[in-house]
Write an enzyme that holds these catalytic residues in place. Structure first.
Site, short mmCIF file in Angstrom:
data_model
loop_
_atom_site.label_atom_id
_atom_site.label_comp_id
_atom_site.label_asym_id
_atom_site.label_seq_id
_atom_site.Cartn_x
_atom_site.Cartn_y
_atom_site.Cartn_z
N SER A 113 1.99 -8.85 0.33
CA SER A 113 1.12 -7.84 0.94
C SER A 113 1.07 -6.53 0.16
O SER A 113 0.78 -5.48 0.71
CB SER A 113 1.54 -7.56 2.40
OG SER A 113 1.57 -8.76 3.14
N ARG A 114 1.39 -6.61 -1.11
CA ARG A 114 1.39 -5.43 -1.99
C ARG A 114 2.43 -4.39 -1.60
O ARG A 114 2.37 -3.25 -2.04
CB ARG A 114 0.00 -4.77 -2.05
CG ARG A 114 -1.06 -5.61 -2.79
CD ARG A 114 -0.63 -5.80 -4.25
NE ARG A 114 -1.64 -6.47 -5.07
CZ ARG A 114 -1.66 -7.77 -5.32
NH1 ARG A 114 -0.74 -8.56 -4.78
NH2 ARG A 114 -2.58 -8.28 -6.11
#
Length: 238
Positions: A215-216
């Site tokens: 999810s970065r």
């Protein structure tokens, strides 16, 4: 009726209609490229107190993992006018003080460093979903160290360093190869290191370790050298 002409026109119209969509498809495919990283994690407690020791640990792991060219790094310099440039070079030595590479002192990067002796290095080991960034002052290594490394290089690489006036224009490939043959003839199998060629060492004051996460929400641990010469660690937001 000339059917050949009509067929040719029809084909041309069809190609013209498809071209924009193909271009859009290509552009969208680049923008849509992404990977959700999940290989590992990194916390402050995972890292060693000294960033160069931590860097050596990660470099050793990249070598063991057989990452292609784990010793390659991006070197960014800035000239006297503030214009940056970057290129890929190879780390050739690592110790507690910093990272060493070798090049031509009169190359563009050499000229940049002569006017502004600070640089940034970036290692990217994509298979391990890791990056390391180092920033700091750059110094030339001793002539003895440059001599020792030069003599350890393959003979053809030694001759190449003599033959090439790095970063300077040349009319064609044939002339470059002629320079190589002339240097080979002149220096034989015992060439001496040119005074214009040698090593640089980056002595970091900032080192960041980056581990890709889902999810970065990547893990970033940065070391900074404080005014007392002590390394301080903290986590950065991604």
């Amino acid at each position: 009726m000339n059917t050949d002409a009509k067929d040719a026109d029809d084909t041309s119209d069809t190609n013209d209609q498809n071209t924009p969509s193909e271009k859009n498809k290509s552009a969208l495919s680049i923008a849509d490229l992404r990977t959700d990283y999940s290989h590992a994690s990194l916390s402050k407690s995972d890292t060693l107190g000294d960033p160069m020791a931590q860097f050596k640990k990660w470099l050793d792991e990249a070598i063991i993992a057989q990452v292609p060219e784990p010793n390659s790094m991006s070197l960014a310099t800035v000239n006297a006018e503030g214009r940056p440039s970057s290129r890929i070079v190879l780390i050739k030595n690592l110790d507690a003080q910093g990272i060493t590479w070798f090049t031509n002192y009169t190359s563009r990067k050499g000229e940049d460093l002569a006017g502004n002796p600070f640089a940034a290095l970036l290692f990217h080991w994509v298979e391990l979903e890791r990056q390391v960034r180092l920033e700091g002052r750059v110094e030339r290594v001793s002539e003895a160290e440059s001599d020792a490394y030069f003599s350890s290089r393959p003979l053809r690489s030694q001759i190449g360093a003599i033959a090439s006036d790095q970063s300077r224009p040349i009319a064609n490939r044939e002339l470059l190869e002629a320079h190589y043959l002339a240097a080979e003839k002149q220096f034989g199998d015992q060439p001496k290191r040119p005074k214009s060629w040698g090593g640089y060492k980056l002595i970091p004051d900032t080192v960041e370790f980056w581990q890709g996460r889902r999810s970065r929400l990547h893990d970033r641990i940065v070391y900074r050298l404080d005014i007392n010469g002590v390394w301080q660690r903290e986590r950065l937001q991604p």
